[in-house]
Scaffold this active site. Structure first.
Site, mmCIF file in Angstrom:
data_model
loop_
_atom_site.group_PDB
_atom_site.id
_atom_site.type_symbol
_atom_site.label_atom_id
_atom_site.label_comp_id
_atom_site.label_asym_id
_atom_site.label_seq_id
_atom_site.Cartn_x
_atom_site.Cartn_y
_atom_site.Cartn_z
ATOM 1 C CG ASP A 1 -22.470 -75.476 75.262
ATOM 2 O OD1 ASP A 1 -21.633 -76.369 75.419
ATOM 3 O OD2 ASP A 1 -23.570 -75.652 74.697
ATOM 4 C CG ASP B 1 -19.244 -79.579 72.963
ATOM 5 O OD1 ASP B 1 -20.420 -79.787 72.644
ATOM 6 O OD2 ASP B 1 -18.281 -79.695 72.172
ATOM 7 C CD GLU C 1 -22.507 -83.502 73.690
ATOM 8 O OE1 GLU C 1 -23.229 -83.683 72.704
ATOM 9 O OE2 GLU C 1 -21.365 -83.020 73.600
ATOM 10 C CG HIS D 1 -27.568 -78.404 69.451
ATOM 11 N ND1 HIS D 1 -27.471 -78.875 70.742
ATOM 12 C CD2 HIS D 1 -26.292 -78.303 69.003
ATOM 13 C CE1 HIS D 1 -26.205 -79.041 71.057
ATOM 14 N NE2 HIS D 1 -25.467 -78.709 70.017
ATOM 15 C CG ASP D 2 -25.668 -82.144 68.714
ATOM 16 O OD1 ASP D 2 -25.395 -81.270 67.871
ATOM 17 O OD2 ASP D 2 -25.101 -82.227 69.819
HETATM 18 C C1 GLC Z 1 -21.290 -81.578 70.751
HETATM 19 C C2 GLC Z 1 -22.274 -80.505 70.344
HETATM 20 C C3 GLC Z 1 -22.335 -80.490 68.854
HETATM 21 C C4 GLC Z 1 -20.959 -80.131 68.322
HETATM 22 C C5 GLC Z 1 -19.902 -81.083 68.859
HETATM 23 C C6 GLC Z 1 -18.520 -80.562 68.636
HETATM 24 O O1 GLC Z 1 -21.700 -82.854 70.442
HETATM 25 O O2 GLC Z 1 -23.518 -80.730 70.958
HETATM 26 O O3 GLC Z 1 -23.304 -79.612 68.356
HETATM 27 O O4 GLC Z 1 -20.973 -80.205 66.924
HETATM 28 O O5 GLC Z 1 -20.031 -81.277 70.243
HETATM 29 O O6 GLC Z 1 -18.216 -79.497 69.484
#
Ligand code: GLC
Length: 530
Positions: free
Chosen positions: A99, A201, A262, A323-324
């Site tokens: 990541d 991310d 993402e 995980h979100d």
């Molecule tokens: C992304 C991650 C999340 C995190 C956010 C800030 O959305 O998947 O878990 O809190 O970025 O880095």
């Protein structure tokens, strides 16, 4: 889509590092724990692992607040442990994606510490410090994705700094050249160590609108999954794709590495702008995360995704959980029926061209856990002062055995408590049961791997009633692979003629000479002559 590169149709398994396997008994998952469980992943039949951040971090957002992107947090191990994980994964034929968090750093990052220590420091402009607004408050009306204002006052200087997430996650100013130089260094650091790629991310972040002007009033203070929609000045600026063009040049100096972004935008035509032969290889395809489990909604979203990602040098992705978000068996109603729907959904996505991303524990059929308020840790829960439950329920540790209190995850006290489901839904119990969700995932992934080299790239939709879904792909030398999904709550007969099912998401599929009967909430892969 040209075929060949591993990532185009490889199955990627997301490991949430804190919760996968704890080797040193401190209750928190770590790199040696993951290494010890790699054989489980090869047996499951995935092609690659994506590791959530394991870098040096004060853990304000469980590692997404990075103090040093080129070092390992002692909670998770050492750089030598990362090297050993890579070595053993590669020896088993597994790829490893790590990541990257380029939108922001931790407030404990040395650049930010320098920036705070001296407003005249050269580091100050690498972040977004601004004078107070006309009313003496924050410089603009931007809100943190985690709730509350996106600005925190740096009292000694009287200026505010921008953080689109937690106050411990200051945003970089990507208009500063030093930020670009630093991130190329980070890319090469990990590429040289042998990682197979990166998950980026909030890849639609990085740049902000140049004068940081107010976002239009959103009318709602609610934190939505697709936060960019209500904050157009904070996200998805035209310049950001240029960053990935440059990064792609760096990756292309190496062999077969991949970047998946993402890109949390609801409109796939906007997401598709990020992918292609000269930018990201893939982006997550998130609309399914909010879609109801209904054939017509799925058909529309799949059609749209296949069209949007039909870009040379890219491939589609399919995601049901991470995980979100709330785990998909729970989103689909939970209990026995939710589990059936979840397996049917998975089997349907596994039949499509592109790359499925699986989330740790979904192969056990894990539902969202109810984490008692006293144990909750997510900054969303904390910043909203308890108004929003947050994401802890999808981050509870992986149950490896049926033995409390550690369930094979830890010899100590787990950082988040196990829910009651761990007693039944764990690796040991499900390995011994041929009708388990784990056994189903293993069968489906094995078959997918076997068929993939012979599957045609295009999807032919079957003409079925709108509340059923069916599509076919040519299968070289064998006819067609037909995938049918009955998302309804009653058994249905389809005028699909095929030989016996190759794999099904549940029991009771019947293939007759004139029709195929699919039980409620079930999907099946059938082999059809053409
Ligand atoms: C992304 C991650 C999340 C995190 C956010 C800030 O959305 O998947 O878990 O809190 O970025 O880095």
């Amino acid at each position: 889509m040209s075929r060949g590169a591993w990532w185009q149709d490889g199955v990627v398994y997301q490991v949430y590092v804190r919760s996968f396997a704890d080797a040193n008994g401190d209750g928190i998952g770590d790199l040696p724990g993951i290494t010890s469980r790699l054989p489980y992943l090869t047996e499951l039949g995935v092609d690659a692992v994506w590791l959530t951040p394991f870098y040096l971090s004060p853990m304000a957002d469980h590692g997404y607040d990075v103090a040093d992107q080129c070092d390992v947090d002692p909670l998770f191990g050492t750089l030598a442990d990362a090297d050993e994980l890579l070595r053993q994964a590669h020896a088993l034929g597994l790829r490893v994606i790590v990541d990257l968090v380029p939108n922001h750093s931790s407030s404990r990052h040395k650049w930010f510490q320098e920036a705070l220590a001296d407003p005249a420091s050269a580091y100050r402009d690498r972040y977004l410090f601004r004078r107070a607004g006309p009313d003496g408050g924050p410089p603009n009306n931007w809100e943190s994705v985690f709730g509350g204002p996106a600005w925190t006052l740096d009292e000694p200087s009287g200026e505010y700094y921008l953080h689109l997430f937690d106050s411990g996650q200051p945003d970089f100013d990507w208009r500063h050249p030093a930020v670009h130089v630093e991130w190329e260094r980070i890319l090469r650091f990990w590429l040289d160590r042998g990682v197979d790629g990166f998950r980026i991310d909030v890849a639609h972040g990085l740049y902000k609108q140049v004068d940081l002007s107010d976002n239009p009033p959103s009318g709602s203070q609610e934190t939505t999954l697709f936060h960019a929609a209500s904050m157009p000045h904070a996200w998805d600026q035209p310049e950001v794709v240029e960053v990935y063009r440059r990064w792609r040049q760096v990756l292309d100096e190496y062999d077969a590495r991949v970047m998946v972004g993402e890109v949390f935008l609801s409109q796939l035509d906007k997401v598709a702008r990020f992918v292609g032969a000269d930018r990201l290889h893939q982006s997550f395809n998130f609309p399914l995360l909010v879609a109801p489990f209904e054939a017509d909604a799925w058909r529309a979203l799949i059609t749209e995704a296949l069209a949007a990602f039909a870009v040379e040098g890219a491939s589609p992705t399919w995601v049901l959980s991470n995980h979100d978000v709330i785990r998909h068996p729970t989103r689909y109603g939970g209990g026995v029926a939710g589990g059936e729907r979840a397996r049917a959904a998975t089997l349907t996505l596994l039949a499509l061209p592109g790359a499925p991303y699986l989330y740790e524990g979904e192969e056990l059929g894990l539902e969202q856990d109810e984490v008692p308020p006293d144990y909750r840790q997510d900054p969303i829960w904390q910043r909203s002062k308890g108004a929003v439950t947050g994401r802890d329920g999808s981050r509870t540790p992986m149950p490896w055995t049926a033995d409390p209190p550690g369930y094979g995850f830890t010899a100590g006290a787990p950082w988040l408590p196990f829910g009651p489901q761990a007693a039944e839904r764990n690796v040991a119990t499900e390995t011994a049961d041929a009708s388990s969700t784990l056994a189903f995932y293993r069968r489906a992934l094995r078959l997918r791997r076997e068929l993939t080299p012979d599957l045609g790239a295009t999807v032919r939709w079957l003409d079925l009633p709108s509340d059923l879904l069916g599509f076919a792909r040519t299968l070289a030398g064998r006819g067609e692979l037909v995938c049918v999904l009955n998302a309804t709550d009653r058994a249905r007969d389809l005028a699909v003629v095929a030989s016996s099912p190759l794999v099904t998401s549940g029991a009771g599929v019947f293939v007759g000479p004139e029709h195929t009967r699919i039980p409620a909430r079930t999907a099946a892969w059938l082999l059809a002559d053409v």
